[in-house]
Enzyme design. Structure first.
Site, PDB file in Angstrom:
ATOM      1  N   GLY A 186     -26.656 -15.954  56.243  1.00  0.00           N
ATOM      2  CA  GLY A 186     -25.203 -15.988  56.315  1.00  0.00           C
ATOM      3  C   GLY A 186     -24.759 -16.304  57.733  1.00  0.00           C
ATOM      4  O   GLY A 186     -25.484 -16.950  58.497  1.00  0.00           O
ATOM      5  N   ARG A 187     -23.561 -15.831  58.074  1.00  0.00           N
ATOM      6  CA  ARG A 187     -22.999 -16.165  59.389  1.00  0.00           C
ATOM      7  C   ARG A 187     -23.910 -15.698  60.528  1.00  0.00           C
ATOM      8  O   ARG A 187     -24.234 -16.472  61.436  1.00  0.00           O
ATOM      9  CB  ARG A 187     -21.612 -15.529  59.512  1.00  0.00           C
ATOM     10  CG  ARG A 187     -20.927 -15.753  60.849  1.00  0.00           C
ATOM     11  CD  ARG A 187     -19.496 -15.260  60.766  1.00  0.00           C
ATOM     12  NE  ARG A 187     -19.418 -13.933  60.195  1.00  0.00           N
ATOM     13  CZ  ARG A 187     -19.550 -12.798  60.898  1.00  0.00           C
ATOM     14  NH1 ARG A 187     -19.791 -12.862  62.197  1.00  0.00           N
ATOM     15  NH2 ARG A 187     -19.450 -11.620  60.304  1.00  0.00           N
ATOM     16  N   SER A 197     -33.071 -15.908  51.032  1.00  0.00           N
ATOM     17  CA  SER A 197     -32.171 -14.910  50.478  1.00  0.00           C
ATOM     18  C   SER A 197     -32.043 -15.235  49.003  1.00  0.00           C
ATOM     19  O   SER A 197     -32.407 -16.349  48.568  1.00  0.00           O
ATOM     20  CB  SER A 197     -30.809 -14.912  51.184  1.00  0.00           C
ATOM     21  OG  SER A 197     -30.177 -16.158  51.085  1.00  0.00           O
ATOM     22  N   THR A 204     -31.035  -5.563  62.552  1.00  0.00           N
ATOM     23  CA  THR A 204     -29.732  -5.241  63.136  1.00  0.00           C
ATOM     24  C   THR A 204     -28.669  -5.231  62.052  1.00  0.00           C
ATOM     25  O   THR A 204     -27.480  -5.288  62.342  1.00  0.00           O
ATOM     26  CB  THR A 204     -29.342  -6.274  64.217  1.00  0.00           C
ATOM     27  OG1 THR A 204     -29.350  -7.587  63.657  1.00  0.00           O
ATOM     28  CG2 THR A 204     -30.288  -6.214  65.399  1.00  0.00           C
ATOM     29  N   ARG A 263     -28.635  -3.195  58.319  1.00  0.00           N
ATOM     30  CA  ARG A 263     -28.459  -1.813  57.864  1.00  0.00           C
ATOM     31  C   ARG A 263     -29.832  -1.208  57.627  1.00  0.00           C
ATOM     32  O   ARG A 263     -30.727  -1.840  57.063  1.00  0.00           O
ATOM     33  CB  ARG A 263     -27.627  -1.742  56.586  1.00  0.00           C
ATOM     34  CG  ARG A 263     -26.150  -2.067  56.775  1.00  0.00           C
ATOM     35  CD  ARG A 263     -25.449  -1.021  57.642  1.00  0.00           C
ATOM     36  NE  ARG A 263     -24.026  -1.288  57.797  1.00  0.00           N
ATOM     37  CZ  ARG A 263     -23.484  -2.025  58.752  1.00  0.00           C
ATOM     38  NH1 ARG A 263     -24.275  -2.594  59.663  1.00  0.00           N
ATOM     39  NH2 ARG A 263     -22.182  -2.201  58.823  1.00  0.00           N
ATOM     40  N   GLU A 316     -27.851   8.124  60.905  1.00  0.00           N
ATOM     41  CA  GLU A 316     -27.300   7.873  62.239  1.00  0.00           C
ATOM     42  C   GLU A 316     -26.267   8.939  62.585  1.00  0.00           C
ATOM     43  O   GLU A 316     -25.427   9.267  61.743  1.00  0.00           O
ATOM     44  CB  GLU A 316     -26.675   6.477  62.294  1.00  0.00           C
ATOM     45  CG  GLU A 316     -27.691   5.357  62.077  1.00  0.00           C
ATOM     46  CD  GLU A 316     -27.072   3.968  62.120  1.00  0.00           C
ATOM     47  OE1 GLU A 316     -25.826   3.875  62.229  1.00  0.00           O
ATOM     48  OE2 GLU A 316     -27.811   2.983  62.063  1.00  0.00           O
ATOM     49  N   HIS A 327     -27.629   1.615  67.278  1.00  0.00           N
ATOM     50  CA  HIS A 327     -26.623   0.874  66.509  1.00  0.00           C
ATOM     51  C   HIS A 327     -25.506   0.367  67.422  1.00  0.00           C
ATOM     52  O   HIS A 327     -24.346   0.736  67.283  1.00  0.00           O
ATOM     53  CB  HIS A 327     -26.040   1.725  65.375  1.00  0.00           C
ATOM     54  CG  HIS A 327     -25.433   0.877  64.293  1.00  0.00           C
ATOM     55  ND1 HIS A 327     -25.226   1.356  63.015  1.00  0.00           N
ATOM     56  CD2 HIS A 327     -24.973  -0.416  64.289  1.00  0.00           C
ATOM     57  CE1 HIS A 327     -24.674   0.395  62.271  1.00  0.00           C
ATOM     58  NE2 HIS A 327     -24.512  -0.677  63.029  1.00  0.00           N
TER      59      HIS A 327
END
Length: 313
Positions: free
Chosen positions: A150-151, A171, A230, A232, A261, A280
């Site tokens: 994606g982006r 993906s 980076t 989830r 977290e 995070h």
């Protein structure tokens, strides 16, 4: 109006945004809440809450017990930690803010470079009076695997090409044509894990992606490969990853996100010398915070004026 600003770990929220323009009483919380009971207890007296990304969960049981809450501002364009249907049932408006993608992609590369060049150990050695302690790995000519094009995945692939890497990607719905648009080659899932020298995860957490990377996928990877997450934490089966790192099934994991977290102080990942960990901070930049808190103030002012903006549904 009484406003709570949550999870301001650095205690900087009030330095961003024109909070003085609001006719409101504001309280900032700099520590994470321990769970739903503390969320309800600490927020019972507030009309509006500004939540930092997904650091605090707002499930139905929380909305059930916060009758005074009327506005919940979520920094960023989406927030999987908020039950939007429950918010609507309770008449709570949920507004969003703008977001910047580049800081997350930049941190991805900071982690890749830190892992490839053994930087945490080298930093530590110099600070303790020592000198070189390891031998790094060159990225040029290596294969960069992108899980989710994606982006952010596409930006990661673009930067990888600048380092002289060959990007490959997978993906669930990725086509060869779409991959080629971003200078990557579409491959099968198994091929992605088997061929990648560096594998970077860029998927949205969903029922389909939760636990997508487990013992089977890790076993396909090269013994000197680097896994970067980076996105989830729960996309990777954490227990399987810890086991793989302990047994040197893969070379290193570079992680900005975690199942729980803040990461518990006694978590086994903290003990592994082949785990590069950050708290995070992919989106934690001055430029992003300026947008978050500027827009949060605008959301609150619009709500007070009776015309909510950037409403999530």
């Amino acid at each position: 109006m009484k406003i709570a600003i949550l999870d301001d770990y650095q205690n900087v929220a009030l330095t961003f945004g024109d909070w003085n323009s609001l006719a409101a009483e504001i309280e900032v919380f700099t520590e994470a809440f321990s769970g739903p009971e503390e969320v309800v207890r600490r927020l019972a007296g507030f009309d509006a809450v500004v939540a930092m990304r997904e650091r605090t969960r707002f499930p139905a049981e929380v909305f059930d017990r916060l009758p005074r809450l009327k506005l919940l501002v979520s920094t960023g364009p989406r927030n999987a930690a908020i039950d939007l249907e429950a918010a609507a049932r309770h008449g709570v408006v949920v507004s969003a803010t703008g977001y910047l993608g580049p800081p997350a992609a930049e941190l991805t590369w900071a982690l890749i470079l830190a892992a490839a060049r053994n930087l945490p150990a080298e930093f530590r050695s110099v600070r303790e009076g020592g000198w070189q302690v390891g031998v790094g790995t060159m990225l040029h000519g290596k294969t960069l695997g992108v899980l989710g094009l994606g982006r952010l995945g596409a930006e990661t692939a673009r930067i990888g090409r600048a380092f002289g890497m060959e990007p490959i990607a997978w993906s669930p719905n990725l086509t060869a044509g779409k991959a080629a648009e971003h200078g990557a080659t579409a491959v099968t899932k198994d091929e992605l894990f088997a061929r990648s020298d560096v594998l970077s995860i860029h998927l949205v957490l969903s029922d389909r992606s939760r636990g997508l990377v487990g013992a089977r996928e890790l076993a396909l990877m090269k013994p000197d490969s680097i896994l970067v997450n980076t996105s989830r934490g729960p996309i990777v089966e954490e227990a399987d990853l810890v086991d793989a790192l302990r047994r040197k099934v893969i070379g290193c994991a570079a992680l900005d996100v975690h199942d729980i977290e803040p990461l518990p102080s006694d978590h086994p990942l903290r003990t592994l010398d082949n785990a590069v960990l950050t708290p995070h901070i992919g989106y934690v930049s001055r430029e992003t915070y300026e947008i978050f808190y500027r827009d949060a103030v605008e959301d609150i002012a619009a709500f007070q004026a009776g015309s909510p903006v950037r409403v999530l549904s």
